[in-house]
Design a protein around this motif. Structure first.
Motif, mmCIF file in Angstrom:
data_model
loop_
_atom_site.group_PDB
_atom_site.id
_atom_site.type_symbol
_atom_site.label_atom_id
_atom_site.label_comp_id
_atom_site.label_asym_id
_atom_site.label_seq_id
_atom_site.Cartn_x
_atom_site.Cartn_y
_atom_site.Cartn_z
ATOM 1 N N ARG A 1 -50.591 -10.904 -19.503
ATOM 2 C CA ARG A 1 -50.966 -9.944 -19.216
ATOM 3 C C ARG A 1 -51.175 -8.596 -17.836
ATOM 4 N N VAL A 2 -49.821 -9.536 -17.284
ATOM 5 C CA VAL A 2 -49.198 -8.701 -16.171
ATOM 6 C C VAL A 2 -47.326 -8.448 -15.761
ATOM 7 N N HIS A 3 -46.930 -9.656 -15.806
ATOM 8 C CA HIS A 3 -45.721 -8.869 -15.602
ATOM 9 C C HIS A 3 -44.957 -7.605 -17.227
ATOM 10 N N THR A 4 -45.326 -8.360 -18.197
ATOM 11 C CA THR A 4 -45.021 -7.019 -19.842
ATOM 12 C C THR A 4 -45.958 -6.474 -19.628
ATOM 13 N N ALA A 5 -47.202 -7.119 -18.955
ATOM 14 C CA ALA A 5 -48.225 -6.025 -20.179
ATOM 15 C C ALA A 5 -47.583 -4.261 -19.592
ATOM 16 N N ASP A 6 -47.946 -3.275 -18.652
ATOM 17 C CA ASP A 6 -46.942 -2.702 -17.875
ATOM 18 C C ASP A 6 -45.649 -1.994 -17.145
ATOM 19 N N ALA A 7 -44.846 -3.164 -18.105
ATOM 20 C CA ALA A 7 -43.622 -3.335 -17.218
ATOM 21 C C ALA A 7 -42.903 -2.090 -17.532
ATOM 22 N N GLY A 8 -43.246 -0.726 -18.364
ATOM 23 C CA GLY A 8 -43.027 -0.233 -18.686
ATOM 24 C C GLY A 8 -42.569 0.659 -17.741
ATOM 25 N N SER A 9 -43.631 0.790 -17.067
ATOM 26 C CA SER A 9 -43.692 1.698 -15.611
ATOM 27 C C SER A 9 -42.818 1.348 -14.155
ATOM 28 N N THR A 10 -42.716 0.176 -14.321
ATOM 29 C CA THR A 10 -41.588 -0.318 -13.440
ATOM 30 C C THR A 10 -40.048 -1.175 -14.417
ATOM 31 N N PRO A 11 -39.518 -0.038 -13.590
ATOM 32 C CA PRO A 11 -37.760 -0.660 -14.321
ATOM 33 C C PRO A 11 -37.690 -1.770 -14.107
ATOM 34 N N THR A 12 -36.668 -2.448 -14.574
ATOM 35 C CA THR A 12 -36.289 -4.352 -14.403
ATOM 36 C C THR A 12 -34.977 -4.007 -14.850
ATOM 37 N N THR A 13 -34.155 -3.171 -15.966
ATOM 38 C CA THR A 13 -33.204 -3.620 -16.007
ATOM 39 C C THR A 13 -32.594 -1.877 -15.924
ATOM 40 N N ALA A 14 -31.014 -2.779 -16.242
ATOM 41 C CA ALA A 14 -30.056 -1.368 -15.921
ATOM 42 C C ALA A 14 -30.434 -0.480 -16.908
ATOM 43 N N ALA A 15 -30.283 0.194 -16.546
ATOM 44 C CA ALA A 15 -31.028 1.868 -17.473
ATOM 45 C C ALA A 15 -30.137 2.292 -18.986
ATOM 46 N N ASN A 16 -28.693 1.094 -19.124
ATOM 47 C CA ASN A 16 -28.029 0.853 -20.362
ATOM 48 C C ASN A 16 -28.011 -0.307 -21.360
ATOM 49 N N GLU A 17 -29.465 -0.837 -20.285
ATOM 50 C CA GLU A 17 -29.731 -2.074 -21.087
ATOM 51 C C GLU A 17 -30.617 -2.142 -21.862
ATOM 52 N N PRO A 18 -30.990 -2.639 -22.603
ATOM 53 C CA PRO A 18 -32.171 -2.724 -23.563
ATOM 54 C C PRO A 18 -33.051 -4.194 -22.646
ATOM 55 N N PRO A 19 -34.366 -3.545 -22.700
ATOM 56 C CA PRO A 19 -35.391 -4.003 -20.957
ATOM 57 C C PRO A 19 -35.986 -5.735 -22.382
ATOM 58 N N ALA A 20 -35.703 -6.611 -21.212
ATOM 59 C CA ALA A 20 -36.186 -7.760 -20.840
ATOM 60 C C ALA A 20 -37.477 -8.087 -21.492
ATOM 61 N N LEU A 21 -38.136 -9.499 -21.786
ATOM 62 C CA LEU A 21 -38.855 -10.013 -21.511
ATOM 63 C C LEU A 21 -39.030 -10.561 -20.193
ATOM 64 N N VAL A 22 -38.220 -11.364 -20.482
ATOM 65 C CA VAL A 22 -38.193 -11.330 -18.585
ATOM 66 C C VAL A 22 -36.687 -11.745 -18.120
ATOM 67 N N ARG A 23 -36.877 -11.353 -16.684
ATOM 68 C CA ARG A 23 -35.846 -11.826 -16.037
ATOM 69 C C ARG A 23 -35.622 -12.072 -14.552
#
Length: 651
Positions: free
Chosen positions: A627-649
């Motif tokens: 509900r928090v960490h991955t819910a709106d993670a699209g607005s917060t970059p957590t991976t480098a631009a050339n990496e696929p988004p990960a569920l948890v880092r």
């Protein structure tokens, strides 16, 4: 009570996007629905959400000094502001409002960083001094009000009352802190200064953070700490009388309000004492609020009604079903990071009830920590007497072996549940106390984590939190030591966090007279024998309240504010917890040993063991991820631009 946010450029006066500030500010709308204020200038932006309590007409924020060189956003209440106004006026300061906020501005101008030493109350504030190019962040002594902050890689600092405001910025990395996860599964909350994210921090209680543009960032500075001396030679009769007088004064200060005011009334000694002191200083009936449960095993309303009848309060009661477990996702979103105290459920409901009738409510929180009110305090003292007989070198192998081989007996009479006692006796005092409060104890966490997660931990143990505070406690008294640890950890990370988020979710201000810092300092001087006498905790408070409260209110067994989690996980929540633990977000993190997770669920469901605490902590961690960490993670970059988004880092 309010919500504050801000951005500050440590490297210059770059333009700050006002839209970002608004987005951060609006994430905390629930904290202050009455008014919104912002200030944006080159290199600095401040936002405020106001819940109007004092100086309703002229207390808007951000608030400036006369020449607009100093500006503040503030969350909390300064209870001695009426005494400080004439003092500061005599020193040449001009007041344009009647608000406690303006007192802080002029106190900063007069005393600088030392201004916090003059403030009595609960507070978190951010102050910008344009002339000195200085940002000053401060948090109250006992951590009643929260303050989160982060330094971004580009030199921008962001801060706010809740972690969600930082997440809404869009530039905060969401790498999970593995050490914070270890602390969470041990304690059920993440103690200061960590947050769940490596990139964000909580300002610890009794600390300030001063930042000057163009200078290296400082570490937070501690301006207050409590010292448990036990050296007060006051007689018991005089101690009881002084305690009553001090509580009366603290309550009187917290009854200052321009909006409807009341109190929580659970039927326990702490909230009942607060209501008794309020009734003695009010010309009108006190508003009191209680939650009842449909299960008599969890219901204390008959005791609350006794106090309400004695003091003729205007008493409001609402029944909550003990199967009120639909709040799991709501709580995950409310707390922003994993939080595993299941009493957050009834706390949320009692705040919801109170807000229908009042805007400010007084509570009895803080008494147990200051007066030795938890049963674990008495058990710890008993174990300490045994530990003092044998040296650690003898106890560790002897009782360690007994602790490993003695069977776990959750349902046996207490004298047969010796496994935990043997384990405690094989440890140092601090290790044993940490063991006694842990949700997942050391051996359980060793089984819980995957080999990869253990590698990332690199040997870090959550017990180091307690050991760090024990080194700062400056006392060898067994009770004083664990009281100090509780004040630095459990009171702040669990109790104050729970009440702040639950009350602010309903735009309700909660005030804690038993956490008044002069009262806390005085209580720390009392000898341990005035706090725990035999098997009776909070002894001096109960004796002091005998003329004011019924005997059965004070001397009955402590119930706590509990919900039947054990039964939930064997009944209506059985499938949900199984799905969350075995098939939900937890399964994809790689943090946990899935065979052990399955064992926890199956052994609890079968009735073989009571794993309700560990399972609740896992359920809330899964809800946080979802509900928090991955819910709106699209607005917060957590991976480098050339990496696929990960569920948890993780860091």
């Amino acid at each position: 009570m309010c919500g504050i946010v801000g951005l500050w450029d440590s490297r210059g006066k770059r333009h700050i996007d006002g839209g970002v500030l608004v987005r951060m500010n609006e994430s905390q709308h629930h904290r202050g629905p009455d008014e919104t204020g912002t200030h944006v200038a080159p290199g600095i932006a401040l936002g405020h959400k106001r819940l109007s309590i004092i100086d309703l007409k002229t207390g808007q924020q951000p608030l400036f000094n006369e020449d607009h060189s100093v500006v503040i956003v503030f969350n909390g209440e300064i209870y001695n502001y009426r005494e400080l106004i004439p003092e500061l006026t005599a020193l040449g300061h001009t007041f344009r409002t009647r608000s406690d906020t303006e007192v802080i501005v002029h106190a900063w101008e007069q005393w600088g960083e030392a201004c916090v030493d003059r403030l009595r109350g609960m507070f978190a504030f951010a102050l910008w001094d344009e002339r000195q190019q200085t940002l000053f962040l401060a948090r109250d002594r006992l951590g009643v009000k929260p303050l989160f902050y982060a330094q971004l890689p580009d030199g921008m600092w962001i801060f706010g009352s809740e972690l969600k405001s930082l997440l809404r910025h869009g530039g905060l990395k969401r790498d999970l802190d593995v050490q914070a996860i270890e602390e969470y599964f041990a304690l059920g909350y993440i103690p200061e200064p960590r947050t769940i994210y490596t990139s964000a921090r909580k300002l610890p209680p009794g600390h300030t953070l001063l930042l000057r543009r163009g200078q290296p960032a400082r570490e937070p500075r501690q301006y207050w700490d409590v010292r448990f001396t036990g050296a007060n030679t006051i007689s018991e009769a005089d101690a009881q009388a002084e305690l009553v007088a001090r509580i009366q004064e603290s309550v009187r200060l917290r009854m200052i309000s321009e909006v409807p005011l009341g109190a929580f009334l659970s039927g326990g000694v702490d909230s009942s004492a607060v209501v008794a002191m309020m009734a003695g200083q009010s010309s009108e009936p006190v508003n009191t609020c209680s939650i009842s449960f449909d299960d008599p095993a969890y219901d204390e309303t008959r005791y609350a009604q006794q106090v309400a009848d004695r003091y003729r309060t205007r008493h409001f009661v609402e029944q909550v079903a003990t199967d009120d477990f639909d709040l799991v996702d709501t709580l995950a979103e409310l707390y922003d990071e994993p939080y595993a105290d299941s009493s957050a459920v009834p706390t949320y409901r009692v705040c919801q009830l109170a807000r229908r009738h009042v805007t400010v409510a007084l509570s009895g929180d803080g008494s147990d920590e200051n007066l030795g009110g938890y049963r674990r305090h008495m058990y710890h003292l008993g174990e300490e007497r045994l530990r003092s007989i044998l040296p650690l070198g003898v106890r560790r192998p002897l009782f360690g072996t007994l602790g490993r081989w003695y069977p776990k007996a959750d349902r046996a009479p207490r004298f047969l549940r010796a496994k935990s006692t043997f384990q405690a006796l094989s440890r140092t005092s601090v290790e044993a106390y940490f063991h006694s409060v842990s949700i997942f104890r050391d051996d359980m966490r060793a089984s819980l984590y995957s080999p990869e997660f253990k590698r990332r931990l690199a040997g870090y143990r959550a017990a180091e939190v307690f050991e760090r505070h024990a080194r700062a406690a400056q006392t060898d008294d067994p009770l004083s030591l664990v009281q100090y640890i509780d004040l630095q950890t459990y009171l702040v990370g669990d109790i104050n966090t729970k009440v702040d988020r639950a009350s602010m979710a309903h735009a309700l201000e909660v005030r804690e007279p038993l956490m008044d810092h002069p009262l806390v300092e005085w209580l720390a001087t009392l000898p341990a024998g005035m706090k725990i006498r035999g098997t009776e905790g909070k002894w001096v408070l109960k004796k002091a309240m005998e003329p004011h409260l019924p005997h059965n209110i004070m001397y009955r067994r402590k119930m706590g504010f509990a919900v039947p989690v054990e039964r939930w996980f064997r009944g209506p929540l059985r499938e949900r917890v199984q799905a969350a633990v075995m098939d939900g977000e937890l399964a994809h993190t790689g943090f946990f040993d899935r065979a052990y997770l399955k064992q926890l669920v199956e052994h609890h469901a079968s009735g073989r063991r009571d794993y309700s605490g560990p399972l609740w902590s896992l359920l809330m961690f899964e809800a946080f991820l979802r509900r928090v960490h991955t819910a709106d993670a699209g607005s917060t970059p957590t991976t480098a631009a050339n990496e696929p988004p990960a569920l948890v880092r993780v860091a």
